[in-house]
Design a protein around this motif. Structure first.
Motif, PDB file in Angstrom:
ATOM      1  N   LYS A 354       0.854  -1.185   0.000  1.00  0.00           N
ATOM      2  CA  LYS A 354       0.000   0.000   0.000  1.00  0.00           C
ATOM      3  C   LYS A 354       0.888   1.233   0.000  1.00  0.00           C
ATOM      4  N   ILE A 355       0.692   2.070  -1.009  1.00  0.00           N
ATOM      5  CA  ILE A 355       1.527   3.259  -1.178  1.00  0.00           C
ATOM      6  C   ILE A 355       0.702   4.496  -0.837  1.00  0.00           C
ATOM      7  N   GLU A 356       1.147   5.215   0.173  1.00  0.00           N
ATOM      8  CA  GLU A 356       0.471   6.435   0.603  1.00  0.00           C
ATOM      9  C   GLU A 356       1.362   7.643   0.323  1.00  0.00           C
ATOM     10  N   VAL A 357       0.770   8.684  -0.219  1.00  0.00           N
ATOM     11  CA  VAL A 357       1.488   9.917  -0.535  1.00  0.00           C
ATOM     12  C   VAL A 357       0.868  11.065   0.259  1.00  0.00           C
ATOM     13  N   LYS A 358       1.721  11.835   0.938  1.00  0.00           N
ATOM     14  CA  LYS A 358       1.250  12.972   1.732  1.00  0.00           C
ATOM     15  C   LYS A 358       0.823  14.116   0.822  1.00  0.00           C
ATOM     16  N   ALA A 359      -0.045  14.944   1.358  1.00  0.00           N
ATOM     17  CA  ALA A 359      -0.516  16.097   0.599  1.00  0.00           C
ATOM     18  C   ALA A 359       0.571  17.158   0.477  1.00  0.00           C
ATOM     19  N   GLN A 360       0.555  17.885  -0.652  1.00  0.00           N
ATOM     20  CA  GLN A 360       1.431  19.043  -0.837  1.00  0.00           C
ATOM     21  C   GLN A 360       0.821  20.208  -0.058  1.00  0.00           C
ATOM     22  N   GLU A 361       1.564  20.754   0.885  1.00  0.00           N
ATOM     23  CA  GLU A 361       1.014  21.801   1.746  1.00  0.00           C
ATOM     24  C   GLU A 361       1.564  23.181   1.437  1.00  0.00           C
ATOM     25  N   VAL A 362       2.606  23.278   0.646  1.00  0.00           N
ATOM     26  CA  VAL A 362       3.172  24.571   0.276  1.00  0.00           C
ATOM     27  C   VAL A 362       3.392  24.599  -1.229  1.00  0.00           C
ATOM     28  N   SER A 363       3.459  25.799  -1.749  1.00  0.00           N
ATOM     29  CA  SER A 363       3.648  25.958  -3.180  1.00  0.00           C
ATOM     30  C   SER A 363       5.000  25.401  -3.597  1.00  0.00           C
ATOM     31  N   GLY A 364       5.025  24.688  -4.702  1.00  0.00           N
ATOM     32  CA  GLY A 364       6.272  24.096  -5.145  1.00  0.00           C
ATOM     33  C   GLY A 364       6.102  23.300  -6.418  1.00  0.00           C
ATOM     34  N   GLN A 365       7.162  22.610  -6.818  1.00  0.00           N
ATOM     35  CA  GLN A 365       7.160  21.836  -8.047  1.00  0.00           C
ATOM     36  C   GLN A 365       6.510  20.470  -7.832  1.00  0.00           C
ATOM     37  N   ALA A 366       6.192  19.847  -8.928  1.00  0.00           N
ATOM     38  CA  ALA A 366       5.696  18.478  -8.857  1.00  0.00           C
ATOM     39  C   ALA A 366       6.783  17.581  -8.252  1.00  0.00           C
ATOM     40  N   ARG A 367       6.364  16.519  -7.544  1.00  0.00           N
ATOM     41  CA  ARG A 367       7.322  15.645  -6.866  1.00  0.00           C
ATOM     42  C   ARG A 367       7.399  14.283  -7.565  1.00  0.00           C
ATOM     43  N   THR A 368       8.604  13.730  -7.565  1.00  0.00           N
ATOM     44  CA  THR A 368       8.823  12.413  -8.150  1.00  0.00           C
ATOM     45  C   THR A 368       9.655  11.570  -7.194  1.00  0.00           C
ATOM     46  N   GLY A 369       9.236  10.348  -6.979  1.00  0.00           N
ATOM     47  CA  GLY A 369       9.968   9.420  -6.115  1.00  0.00           C
ATOM     48  C   GLY A 369       9.738   8.005  -6.595  1.00  0.00           C
ATOM     49  N   SER A 370      10.009   7.050  -5.737  1.00  0.00           N
ATOM     50  CA  SER A 370       9.822   5.652  -6.123  1.00  0.00           C
ATOM     51  C   SER A 370       9.645   4.774  -4.890  1.00  0.00           C
ATOM     52  N   VAL A 371       9.075   3.602  -5.125  1.00  0.00           N
ATOM     53  CA  VAL A 371       8.996   2.546  -4.118  1.00  0.00           C
ATOM     54  C   VAL A 371       9.754   1.350  -4.677  1.00  0.00           C
ATOM     55  N   ILE A 372      10.682   0.807  -3.877  1.00  0.00           N
ATOM     56  CA  ILE A 372      11.525  -0.291  -4.331  1.00  0.00           C
ATOM     57  C   ILE A 372      11.105  -1.581  -3.640  1.00  0.00           C
TER      58      ILE A 372
END
Length: 391
Positions: A354-372
């Motif tokens: 189960k992959i959970e992503v936190k909300a963006q709370e401040v102005s900024g760029q799109a986010r990229t990450g990964s699950v291994i």
């Protein structure tokens, strides 16, 4: 007035040593003489290594420093035992019908837990710990997860950059062994402690192939577990579809090493009441364990395990975050899941992550990450994308 309940809190040294030795060496690698173990390692143990490049040259009547040839390279491998704990709680009164001859007299049943009973329960704890540790000695992974105590031998081999990796085009065990053997250095083949390590299931497959290929062979018999005259060890905790050829023994010339610390009686095992006012008691046992290999170049590994993810890609998370689930299909349920960023949480749940992503709370760029997703030396990653924050 009734006597206050009490219980023995420190076990006798002789029995303690027997128990801890059984726990720390009660695994197939040690029992079959495949791993060298260093005991009483409190902090860390260094394995010094030295290599020397070519030194032979043509004769010079008056050699000088300019004619010096050969470079020494000295480094070390480190065994740094990690803390492992066994802890369980129980109510002694639950066992009174099984150990009636050992019950103390007095108003409070089991005011003191007899040594006879303690020994039996400690032996049961040792059996369970033995089975669990046997798995981790081979497949263990060190990390923050609940079952990530220390790196096992297979993890060390898979992650060593010098390990000789092999692939096989065919699926028979005979072809796999031939592929591994073809990559084994010639000098390593003649070592008396050379052996192949594989799972017990794969060894059975190999035995069936040999039986089926031999006319008149008794199908109820067992073939000698050898290939090219070298012994094969089929281990219960070794994963299927993985073969390793290496040098393995109980002596210091082994390529497989482990370290443990048999700590003192008072800190290793404690039997006591959970709370002064309660009837529940606990057993607590502390150990320190680690494994490592000396040379990656003395290990030839074929890993045919596969991991598949469904879905293979995830839809982009919006700025408010959310949850998505990925089904993981693997030959073993001992895989792990880890996130590459603190805004991603990966939780293993019944054959899925189960992959959970936190909300963006401040102005900024799109986010990229990964699950291994990792199983031994096999890894799969899934990309995580989240839209940028907009007010």
């Amino acid at each position: 007035m009734a006597q206050n309940p009490s219980i023995q809190t420190n076990y006798g040294g002789e029995f303690l040593n027997r128990l801890l030795t059984m726990v720390t060496t009660g695994n197939e690698l040690f029992e079959r003489g495949l791993i060298h173990m260093e005991q009483n390692v409190g902090d860390k143990y260094s394995i010094p290594r030295m290599t020397l490049s070519k030194i032979l040259q043509k004769r010079i009547e008056q050699p000088s420093s300019e004619n010096s040839k050969g470079t020494f390279k000295i480094d070390e491998r480190v065994l740094q035992p990690k803390d492992v704990m066994a802890y369980t709680e129980f109510n002694p009164r639950s066992f009174e019908k099984f150990w009636k001859p050992f019950q103390p007299s007095g108003e409070l049943v089991f005011a003191e837990l007899p040594a006879n009973v303690q020994e039996q329960m400690l032996l049961e704890i040792a059996k369970v710990a033995k089975n669990e540790l046997g798995f981790h000695f081979i497949n263990g992974v060190y990390g923050e997860g609940e079952d990530e105590f220390f790196d096992g031998i297979l993890t060390r081999i898979a992650t060593d950059s010098d390990t000789i990796k092999v692939t096989a085009n065919k699926d028979t065990m005979l072809d796999r062994l031939r592929a591994v053997w073809s990559k084994v250095p010639a000098a390593m083949r003649n070592n008396p402690n050379f052996c192949f390590l594989m799972s017990a299931g794969d060894l059975d497959r190999y035995d069936d192939e040999i039986t089926d290929s031999s006319k008149g062979k008794d199908p109820t018999g067992i073939n000698t577990p050898r290939f090219k005259g070298k012994r094969i060890e089929g281990l219960a905790d070794w994963p299927d579809d993985v073969i390793v050829a290496t040098i393995a023994s109980l002596d210091v010339d082994s390529n497989l090493w482990s370290a443990c610390n048999l700590v003192s009686d008072t800190t290793a095992i404690k039997v006591d009441r959970v709370t002064n006012a309660g009837e529940m008691f606990f057993f607590k046992m502390l150990m320190k364990i680690d494994t490592n290999i000396v040379w990656g170049r003395l290990a030839v590994m074929l890993d045919n395990r596969t991991i598949s993810l469904e879905p293979a890609t995830l839809s982009e998370f919006d700025k408010s975050g959310g949850t998505q689930t990925v089904t993981v299909t693997a030959p073993s349920d001992k895989w792990t899941a880890s996130a590459s960023a603190d805004w991603i949480t990966a939780t293993k749940e019944d054959g899925a992550v189960k992959i959970e992503v936190k909300a963006q709370e401040v102005s900024g760029q799109a986010r990229t990450g990964s699950v291994i997703i990792k199983l031994g030396g096999v890894t799969k990653s899934i990309e995580i994308k989240q839209a940028k924050y907009t007010a």
